[in-house]
Write an enzyme that holds these catalytic residues in place. Structure first.
Site, PDB file in Angstrom:
ATOM      1  N   ASP A  75       0.848  -1.199   0.000  1.00  0.00           N
ATOM      2  CA  ASP A  75       0.000   0.000   0.000  1.00  0.00           C
ATOM      3  C   ASP A  75       0.885   1.252   0.000  1.00  0.00           C
ATOM      4  O   ASP A  75       2.111   1.167   0.122  1.00  0.00           O
ATOM      5  CB  ASP A  75      -0.971  -0.011   1.203  1.00  0.00           C
ATOM      6  CG  ASP A  75      -0.255   0.095   2.553  1.00  0.00           C
ATOM      7  OD1 ASP A  75       0.518   1.050   2.753  1.00  0.00           O
ATOM      8  OD2 ASP A  75      -0.477  -0.771   3.434  1.00  0.00           O
ATOM      9  N   HIS A 119       8.597  -5.426  -1.076  1.00  0.00           N
ATOM     10  CA  HIS A 119       7.700  -6.363  -1.770  1.00  0.00           C
ATOM     11  C   HIS A 119       6.931  -5.698  -2.910  1.00  0.00           C
ATOM     12  O   HIS A 119       5.905  -6.206  -3.351  1.00  0.00           O
ATOM     13  CB  HIS A 119       6.719  -6.995  -0.769  1.00  0.00           C
ATOM     14  CG  HIS A 119       7.377  -7.945   0.190  1.00  0.00           C
ATOM     15  ND1 HIS A 119       6.757  -8.448   1.301  1.00  0.00           N
ATOM     16  CD2 HIS A 119       8.624  -8.501   0.194  1.00  0.00           C
ATOM     17  CE1 HIS A 119       7.586  -9.258   1.956  1.00  0.00           C
ATOM     18  NE2 HIS A 119       8.725  -9.296   1.304  1.00  0.00           N
ATOM     19  N   ALA A 142      -0.969  -0.650  16.765  1.00  0.00           N
ATOM     20  CA  ALA A 142       0.040   0.269  16.223  1.00  0.00           C
ATOM     21  C   ALA A 142      -0.322   1.730  16.454  1.00  0.00           C
ATOM     22  O   ALA A 142       0.566   2.550  16.719  1.00  0.00           O
ATOM     23  CB  ALA A 142       0.225  -0.003  14.728  1.00  0.00           C
TER      24      ALA A 142
HETATM   25  N1  APR Z   1      -1.208  -3.096  15.385  1.00  0.00           N
HETATM   26  C1  APR Z   1      -0.004  -3.748  15.408  1.00  0.00           C
HETATM   27  N2  APR Z   1       0.158  -5.000  14.942  1.00  0.00           N
HETATM   28  C2  APR Z   1      -0.902  -5.620  14.426  1.00  0.00           C
HETATM   29  C3  APR Z   1      -2.185  -5.004  14.350  1.00  0.00           C
HETATM   30  C4  APR Z   1      -2.306  -3.681  14.867  1.00  0.00           C
HETATM   31  N3  APR Z   1      -3.458  -3.017  14.838  1.00  0.00           N
HETATM   32  N4  APR Z   1      -3.037  -5.882  13.784  1.00  0.00           N
HETATM   33  C5  APR Z   1      -2.342  -6.985  13.514  1.00  0.00           C
HETATM   34  N5  APR Z   1      -1.055  -6.849  13.892  1.00  0.00           N
HETATM   35  C6  APR Z   1       0.052  -7.793  13.782  1.00  0.00           C
HETATM   36  C7  APR Z   1      -0.371  -9.243  13.866  1.00  0.00           C
HETATM   37  O1  APR Z   1      -0.401  -9.674  15.225  1.00  0.00           O
HETATM   38  C8  APR Z   1       0.716  -9.938  13.071  1.00  0.00           C
HETATM   39  O2  APR Z   1       1.804 -10.311  13.910  1.00  0.00           O
HETATM   40  O3  APR Z   1       0.609  -7.631  12.494  1.00  0.00           O
HETATM   41  C9  APR Z   1       1.176  -8.866  12.079  1.00  0.00           C
HETATM   42  C10 APR Z   1       0.726  -9.109  10.653  1.00  0.00           C
HETATM   43  O4  APR Z   1       1.308 -10.288  10.174  1.00  0.00           O
HETATM   44  P1  APR Z   1       1.044 -10.850   8.701  1.00  0.00           P
HETATM   45  O5  APR Z   1      -0.412 -10.887   8.427  1.00  0.00           O
HETATM   46  O6  APR Z   1       1.804 -12.113   8.568  1.00  0.00           O
HETATM   47  O7  APR Z   1       1.655  -9.702   7.756  1.00  0.00           O
HETATM   48  P2  APR Z   1       3.181  -9.445   7.375  1.00  0.00           P
HETATM   49  O8  APR Z   1       4.088  -9.826   8.486  1.00  0.00           O
HETATM   50  O9  APR Z   1       3.272  -8.064   6.851  1.00  0.00           O
HETATM   51  O10 APR Z   1       3.380 -10.458   6.190  1.00  0.00           O
HETATM   52  C11 APR Z   1       4.624 -10.483   5.527  1.00  0.00           C
HETATM   53  O11 APR Z   1       3.746 -11.987   3.924  1.00  0.00           O
HETATM   54  O12 APR Z   1       2.271 -12.859   2.397  1.00  0.00           O
HETATM   55  C12 APR Z   1       3.272 -11.995   2.595  1.00  0.00           C
HETATM   56  O13 APR Z   1       3.886 -10.453   1.040  1.00  0.00           O
HETATM   57  C13 APR Z   1       3.062 -10.577   2.152  1.00  0.00           C
HETATM   58  O14 APR Z   1       4.322  -8.662   2.877  1.00  0.00           O
HETATM   59  C14 APR Z   1       3.564  -9.774   3.324  1.00  0.00           C
HETATM   60  C15 APR Z   1       4.434 -10.767   4.077  1.00  0.00           C
END
Ligand code: APR
Length: 246
Positions: A105, A120, A231
């Site tokens: 985004d 990414h 966050a």
């Molecule tokens: N504030 C802080 N953290 C949060 C919130 C929030 N409001 N909501 C969710 N989280 C945390 C979750 O607890 C989780 O640990 O954010 C994390 C999101 O994890 P993922 O869904 O695995 O996302 P991400 O780590 O960005 O994924 C990495 O995986 O599929 C790929 O390419 C995609 O860039 C992505 C990569």
């Protein structure tokens, strides 16, 4: 002062690397990937986030990213207090602040961050698989699109790094991790490499490391300190504490 910073000695010119993931954009209205109702519970990542999936069914992949691109254009989707706090940190910190985001985004840019690497890729860009030209992309993509540079049809794809592909900017990121004094990981589950390994690289270079996440991530034990919570609460508070340190 958060306990994550309690024993830290920082100098005004110290450099900070911040890794962000889907969790930082959750409170802006964008889904994360791995929670119970996350994106990967709704679609199979093999189908929409691999080069093999794109070769098998490009229409499906275009539909998936077209929907997400339209979602990003929804006026309700805006940077939240965490994005805004990081942009403020970049403006006010005397040393360097680099954000490395796994997010496709554009909420960091919209909040005002300028030192930003999209490891990414970006949802609002596309590239031609034939000639590799990258273009801005705000509308839908389809298999019928022609590349405006080479004229060939069928090769346009989202400029998003899929599983099995090399993330962008790795040399610059690894140099920044080796050189930084503070590494902060925000809103990422620590499931996907190479990003999940950044904390170890930063520590090896001597950085203090902090995790800001809703809950302890997969890699939580690798960090010197952590603050757990949404966050929009923990990031502005952490930035305030950081700016008060120097
Ligand atoms: N504030 C802080 N953290 C949060 C919130 C929030 N409001 N909501 C969710 N989280 C945390 C979750 O607890 C989780 O640990 O954010 C994390 C999101 O994890 P993922 O869904 O695995 O996302 P991400 O780590 O960005 O994924 C990495 O995986 O599929 C790929 O390419 C995609 O860039 C992505 C990569």
């Amino acid at each position: 002062m958060t306990s994550a910073l309690a024993s830290l000695r920082l100098h005004p010119a110290d450099s900070i690397v911040i890794l962000t993931g889907a969790g930082i954009s959750k409170e802006s209205g964008l889904d994360t990937f791995r929670c119970a109702v996350g994106i990967w519970s709704q679609v199979d990542l093999e189908d929409v986030a691999t080069p093999q999936g794109f070769a098998r069914d490009p229409d499906l992949v275009h539909r998936f990213y077209n929907d997400r691109r339209r979602g990003l254009h929804d006026p309700a989707i805006r940077p939240n207090a965490a994005h805004v706090a990081l942009a403020g940190l970049e403006r006010r910190w005397k040393g360097s602040v680099l954000i490395v985001t796994q997010n496709i985004d554009d909420l960091h840019e919209r909040a005002g961050s300028t030192r930003l690497l999209h490891m990414h890729g970006e949802l609002l860009k596309a590239f031609c698989q034939h000639c590799r030209t990258v273009v801005d992309c705000h509308g839908d993509l389809s298999v019928h699109d022609h590349c405006l540079t080479c004229g060939r049809k069928g090769g346009m794809r989202p400029d998003v790094v899929w599983f099995g592909e090399m993330p962008y900017h790795m040399e610059r990121i690894q140099q920044a991790l080796a050189d930084c004094d503070l590494f902060v990981s925000i809103g990422t589950s620590g499931n996907v490499y190479p990003a999940a390994g950044f904390v170890a690289e930063a520590r090896a270079g001597g950085a203090h490391t902090v995790e800001l996440n809703l809950e302890p991530s997969e890699g939580a034990s690798h960090f010197h300190g952590a603050v757990h919570g949404p966050a929009t609460e923990v990031v502005p508070a952490f930035v305030r504490d950081l700016l008060a340190l120097v």
